[in-house]
Design an enzyme around this catalytic site. Structure first.
Site, PDB file in Angstrom:
ATOM      1  CG  LEU A 163      47.684  40.480  30.835  1.00  0.00           C
ATOM      2  CD1 LEU A 163      48.929  39.592  30.942  1.00  0.00           C
ATOM      3  CD2 LEU A 163      46.431  39.624  30.841  1.00  0.00           C
ATOM      4  CG  ASP A 164      43.809  43.197  36.322  1.00  0.00           C
ATOM      5  OD1 ASP A 164      43.428  44.155  35.628  1.00  0.00           O
ATOM      6  OD2 ASP A 164      43.056  42.312  36.756  1.00  0.00           O
TER       7      ASP A 164
END
Length: 311
Positions: free
Chosen positions: A129-130
């Protein structure tokens, strides 16, 4: 096992089933696999009887020691057994060490929580995930589990559902099929490009406000920044997105949110050992929930469509 006549990459997949094809191909490109002492391309066909030499361990590189150091960073773990763990990543936590973030990452936290992960590539991380995206991630605790999860991701059988607050009011539901690749001039960005890799996002509007909408997005592929790029490409970028969003929209509530409003709230997969179908959900984080509550309380809600998901 008789592999005569097979391509080298096919031979490796048959001989080393506990490793994913992508991992074996990366080792091949990195020169960590030789045939009778010589480097060969993936398309090389074996005759049978050759000596394969495979260096499975990571070779030294230029990373600082801190990149592989265990750090006591709190983790929110929803499920854990000897094969996998499922966690709720907070916004602000970087997943992998890299330039500017060689420590204080999820990888460092995992090595402290489960030291055996030092023997699994990328400490068992199979998807990411960012930094400023919150939500569910699965981590493999063994090499076999990691290979199985990677194959599930490649087969697109892992269910990944996100909640995103976007600018504007999109159609009630839709499908965005647009290839994504590295931006040709801004290398830290991704973009919809004809030369990009296929990418598919399905979305459904859950709530509509006066100038924004809460949507549920379902990933069919897992390209870098996929939801952020796809929603921006149809004119509805994520609230607070510093890369693909709008600098200012004139709404004080929306302009005051300082990260992309994106949360991975549901994750479904087949357990790599028991083969049981499993689903987890994570609540919306406080900052995101506070923004939604204020939007609802401000009298700007047009409609609540309802969250409908295919499990």
């Amino acid at each position: 096992m008789d592999c005569a006549g097979y391509r080298l990459d096919q031979t490796l997949a048959r001989l080393f089933p506990t490793h994913s094809r992508s991992r074996l191909q990366s080792w091949l490109k990195a020169g960590r696999i030789s045939v009778d002492g010589e480097q060969r391309e993936a398309k090389f066909r074996v005759a049978g009887g050759e000596l394969l030499h495979v260096v499975e361990q990571e070779t030294p590189n230029e990373k600082p020691d801190a990149a592989d150091a265990a750090e006591d960073i709190p983790l929110s773990i929803l499920f854990e057994d000897p094969s996998i763990l499922v966690m709720n990543k907070p916004a602000g936590l970087v997943v992998h060490p890299g330039s500017g973030n060689w420590s204080g990452t999820l990888l460092n936290a995992l090595l402290h929580h489960a030291p055996e992960l030092s023997g699994v590539p990328r400490a068992g991380i199979v998807h990411r995930l960012d930094k400023d995206t919150s939500g569910l991630m699965v981590v493999a605790r063994t090499l076999e589990a990691q290979t199985d999860l990677i194959r599930q991701l490649q087969a697109r059988t892992v269910q990944r559902h996100y909640l995103a607050l976007v600018h504007g009011v999109p159609a009630a539901a839709g499908e965005i099929s647009a290839p994504i690749g590295r931006h040709p001039t801004q290398r830290t960005r991704m973009a919809v490009l004809d030369s990009g890799r296929p990418a598919l996002t399905r979305y459904r509007v859950c709530e509509r406000f006066s100038s924004s909408s809460l949507v549920e997005c379902r990933l069919q592929t897992g390209r870098t920044h996929q939801i952020r790029v796809h929603m921006a490409s149809i004119g509805h970028p994520l609230i607070g997105d510093p890369t693909y969003g709008r600098r200012r929209c004139g709404d004080a509530l929306l302009d005051g949110f300082r990260r992309q409003a994106l949360h991975a709230f549901r994750l479904g997969l087949r357990h790599p050992v028991t083969h049981q179908d499993m689903v987890w959900e994570a609540p919306i984080p406080d900052d995101f929930q506070h923004l939604l509550d204020r939007l609802r309380g401000a009298g700007g809600q047009l409609a609540q469509v309802g969250m409908v998901s295919e499990r």
